[in-house]
Design a protein around this motif. Structure first.
Motif, PDB file in Angstrom:
ATOM      1  N   VAL A 114     -16.822  16.302  19.738  1.00  0.00           N
ATOM      2  CA  VAL A 114     -16.417  17.669  20.057  1.00  0.00           C
ATOM      3  C   VAL A 114     -14.989  17.413  20.547  1.00  0.00           C
ATOM      4  CG1 VAL A 114     -17.032  19.379  21.806  1.00  0.00           C
ATOM      5  CG2 VAL A 114     -18.589  17.580  21.130  1.00  0.00           C
ATOM      6  N   LEU A 115     -14.486  16.317  21.246  1.00  0.00           N
ATOM      7  CA  LEU A 115     -12.960  16.271  21.462  1.00  0.00           C
ATOM      8  C   LEU A 115     -12.061  16.389  20.290  1.00  0.00           C
ATOM      9  CD1 LEU A 115     -12.866  13.659  24.196  1.00  0.00           C
ATOM     10  CD2 LEU A 115     -13.381  15.967  24.709  1.00  0.00           C
ATOM     11  N   GLY A 116     -12.479  15.558  19.414  1.00  0.00           N
ATOM     12  CA  GLY A 116     -11.945  15.475  18.146  1.00  0.00           C
ATOM     13  C   GLY A 116     -11.893  16.865  17.318  1.00  0.00           C
ATOM     14  N   LYS A 117     -13.038  17.655  17.363  1.00  0.00           N
ATOM     15  CA  LYS A 117     -13.156  18.915  16.947  1.00  0.00           C
ATOM     16  C   LYS A 117     -12.029  20.081  17.567  1.00  0.00           C
ATOM     17  CE  LYS A 117     -15.399  22.078  14.221  1.00  0.00           C
ATOM     18  NZ  LYS A 117     -15.125  22.013  12.701  1.00  0.00           N
ATOM     19  N   SER A 118     -11.780  19.745  18.924  1.00  0.00           N
ATOM     20  CA  SER A 118     -10.788  20.574  19.560  1.00  0.00           C
ATOM     21  C   SER A 118      -9.190  20.310  19.235  1.00  0.00           C
ATOM     22  CB  SER A 118     -10.967  20.481  20.859  1.00  0.00           C
ATOM     23  OG  SER A 118     -10.538  19.383  21.620  1.00  0.00           O
ATOM     24  N   GLY A 119      -9.215  19.051  18.554  1.00  0.00           N
ATOM     25  CA  GLY A 119      -7.844  19.008  18.275  1.00  0.00           C
ATOM     26  C   GLY A 119      -6.864  17.935  19.285  1.00  0.00           C
ATOM     27  N   VAL A 120      -7.795  17.769  20.418  1.00  0.00           N
ATOM     28  CA  VAL A 120      -6.902  17.069  21.547  1.00  0.00           C
ATOM     29  C   VAL A 120      -6.821  15.429  21.169  1.00  0.00           C
ATOM     30  CG1 VAL A 120      -7.434  18.478  23.350  1.00  0.00           C
ATOM     31  CG2 VAL A 120      -8.928  16.622  22.980  1.00  0.00           C
ATOM     32  N   LEU A 121      -7.535  14.958  20.377  1.00  0.00           N
ATOM     33  CA  LEU A 121      -7.251  13.495  19.679  1.00  0.00           C
ATOM     34  C   LEU A 121      -6.586  13.214  18.740  1.00  0.00           C
ATOM     35  CD1 LEU A 121     -11.046  12.268  20.026  1.00  0.00           C
ATOM     36  CD2 LEU A 121      -9.220  12.063  21.850  1.00  0.00           C
ATOM     37  N   GLN A 122      -5.852  14.220  18.274  1.00  0.00           N
ATOM     38  CA  GLN A 122      -4.758  14.100  17.247  1.00  0.00           C
ATOM     39  C   GLN A 122      -3.790  12.933  17.509  1.00  0.00           C
ATOM     40  OE1 GLN A 122      -5.565  16.408  14.400  1.00  0.00           O
ATOM     41  NE2 GLN A 122      -4.092  15.184  13.339  1.00  0.00           N
ATOM     42  N   GLY A 123      -3.873  11.922  16.642  1.00  0.00           N
ATOM     43  CA  GLY A 123      -2.900  10.945  16.919  1.00  0.00           C
ATOM     44  C   GLY A 123      -3.202  10.168  18.022  1.00  0.00           C
ATOM     45  N   ARG A 124      -4.075  10.136  18.569  1.00  0.00           N
ATOM     46  CA  ARG A 124      -4.625   9.430  19.795  1.00  0.00           C
ATOM     47  C   ARG A 124      -5.665   8.526  19.710  1.00  0.00           C
ATOM     48  NH1 ARG A 124      -4.610  13.743  24.652  1.00  0.00           N
ATOM     49  NH2 ARG A 124      -4.501  12.066  25.885  1.00  0.00           N
ATOM     50  N   ASN A 125      -5.683   7.292  20.558  1.00  0.00           N
ATOM     51  CA  ASN A 125      -6.604   6.258  20.189  1.00  0.00           C
ATOM     52  C   ASN A 125      -7.918   6.659  20.765  1.00  0.00           C
ATOM     53  OD1 ASN A 125      -4.798   4.475  19.124  1.00  0.00           O
ATOM     54  ND2 ASN A 125      -4.251   3.715  21.183  1.00  0.00           N
ATOM     55  N   ALA A 126      -9.256   6.505  20.156  1.00  0.00           N
ATOM     56  CA  ALA A 126     -10.537   7.026  20.541  1.00  0.00           C
ATOM     57  C   ALA A 126     -11.458   6.022  19.909  1.00  0.00           C
ATOM     58  CB  ALA A 126     -10.592   8.653  20.589  1.00  0.00           C
ATOM     59  N   THR A 127     -12.602   6.443  20.132  1.00  0.00           N
ATOM     60  CA  THR A 127     -13.944   5.857  19.712  1.00  0.00           C
ATOM     61  C   THR A 127     -15.031   6.795  19.926  1.00  0.00           C
ATOM     62  OG1 THR A 127     -15.181   3.917  19.254  1.00  0.00           O
ATOM     63  CG2 THR A 127     -14.957   4.426  21.460  1.00  0.00           C
ATOM     64  N   THR A 128     -16.104   6.562  19.037  1.00  0.00           N
ATOM     65  CA  THR A 128     -17.586   7.305  19.108  1.00  0.00           C
ATOM     66  C   THR A 128     -18.681   6.489  18.482  1.00  0.00           C
ATOM     67  OG1 THR A 128     -18.399   9.539  18.719  1.00  0.00           O
ATOM     68  CG2 THR A 128     -17.222   8.534  16.867  1.00  0.00           C
ATOM     69  N   TYR A 129     -19.800   7.212  18.646  1.00  0.00           N
ATOM     70  CA  TYR A 129     -21.053   6.168  18.006  1.00  0.00           C
ATOM     71  C   TYR A 129     -20.688   5.436  17.048  1.00  0.00           C
ATOM     72  CZ  TYR A 129     -25.786   5.411  17.254  1.00  0.00           C
ATOM     73  OH  TYR A 129     -27.126   4.678  17.009  1.00  0.00           O
ATOM     74  N   ASN A 130     -20.906   4.033  17.258  1.00  0.00           N
ATOM     75  CA  ASN A 130     -20.563   2.963  16.311  1.00  0.00           C
ATOM     76  C   ASN A 130     -21.672   2.528  15.447  1.00  0.00           C
ATOM     77  OD1 ASN A 130     -21.815   1.939  18.590  1.00  0.00           O
ATOM     78  ND2 ASN A 130     -20.968  -0.055  18.216  1.00  0.00           N
ATOM     79  N   LEU A 131     -22.714   2.867  15.280  1.00  0.00           N
ATOM     80  CA  LEU A 131     -23.826   2.622  14.628  1.00  0.00           C
ATOM     81  C   LEU A 131     -23.789   3.357  13.400  1.00  0.00           C
ATOM     82  CD1 LEU A 131     -26.242   1.432  17.381  1.00  0.00           C
ATOM     83  CD2 LEU A 131     -24.610   0.078  16.036  1.00  0.00           C
ATOM     84  N   GLU A 132     -24.910   3.322  12.502  1.00  0.00           N
ATOM     85  CA  GLU A 132     -24.906   4.015  11.277  1.00  0.00           C
ATOM     86  C   GLU A 132     -23.873   4.040  10.314  1.00  0.00           C
ATOM     87  OE1 GLU A 132     -27.525   7.971  12.703  1.00  0.00           O
ATOM     88  OE2 GLU A 132     -25.475   8.214  12.828  1.00  0.00           O
ATOM     89  N   ASN A 133     -23.538   2.775  10.060  1.00  0.00           N
ATOM     90  CA  ASN A 133     -22.330   2.260   9.264  1.00  0.00           C
ATOM     91  C   ASN A 133     -21.278   2.914   9.561  1.00  0.00           C
ATOM     92  OD1 ASN A 133     -24.334   0.636   7.470  1.00  0.00           O
ATOM     93  ND2 ASN A 133     -24.843   2.503   6.595  1.00  0.00           N
TER      94      ASN A 133
END
Length: 198
Positions: A114-133
């Motif tokens: 959701v943060l990514g969709k808003s654009g605030v993570l553009q060019g910034r370090n982040a992570t999200t759910y790590n399973l499901e390949n």
């Protein structure tokens, strides 16, 4: 008093929301007493991922960002309509405004999408759910984030993201530490049994 806006889209995961209410609440009652939390919903009544129903204290349209010090956002399930609700324009705009004002934003698991969709993570370090390949992490990278795939919690300036529900309490304590201090956060950790008492 430091105020946290707990943003709840429909379909959110109850356990990921409850860590924020508990950690901030424990601090208010047993820690340094400096924090408060307000539940903010996208609707008057919300259905969680597994059919738990919640009535928020406030609706998103009534939020004034100036009145808050931080934003907390749990993840949720597609099947429960989480993304449909969380990707609404008013949700994304609220996130942008918190970031614009440099306020702390803490998300758990797919809340980062959701943060990514808003654009605030553009060019910034982040992570999200790590399973499901790594499917969700790939999606986050497509949104412009620099994904750190094997780190459970990633903090980039004012934004905290994490990679699955197991990180939930650690995210809430990271938020508390940012709002108060490491010493106070560790005090609350001990009171809640996460650290051995002396």
């Amino acid at each position: 008093m430091k105020k946290v806006c707990l943003l709840l889209p429909n379909g959110f995961e109850a356990v990921e929301a409850s860590v924020f209410t508990d950690v901030i609440g424990w601090n208010k009652e047993e820690g340094d007493g400096s924090t408060d939390l307000v539940t903010v919903g996208t609707r008057k009544e919300l259905t969680c991922t597994f059919n738990f129903t919640v009535v928020p204290e406030m609706l998103i349209e009534d939020v004034q960002v100036d009145h808050f010090d931080a934003l907390a956002l749990p993840g949720g399930f597609d099947q429960a309509g989480f993304y449909e609700d969380a990707y609404r324009s008013d949700v994304l705009e609220l996130i942008r405004e918190f970031d614009k004002q440099g306020k702390i934003i803490a998300s758990i698991c797919v809340g980062a999408l959701v943060l990514g969709k808003s654009g605030v993570l553009q060019g910034r370090n982040a992570t999200t759910y790590n399973l499901e390949n790594g499917m969700r992490q790939k999606r986050l990278a497509e949104m412009g984030a620099t994904v750190i795939p094997d780190q459970p919690i990633v903090i980039d300036r004012n934004i905290i993201t994490s990679y699955n529900p197991a990180t939930a309490f650690d995210v809430a304590f990271s938020l508390l530490e940012s709002l108060t201090s490491l010493e106070n956060a560790n005090h609350v950790r001990k009171l809640m049994g996460f650290l051995p008492s002396e």
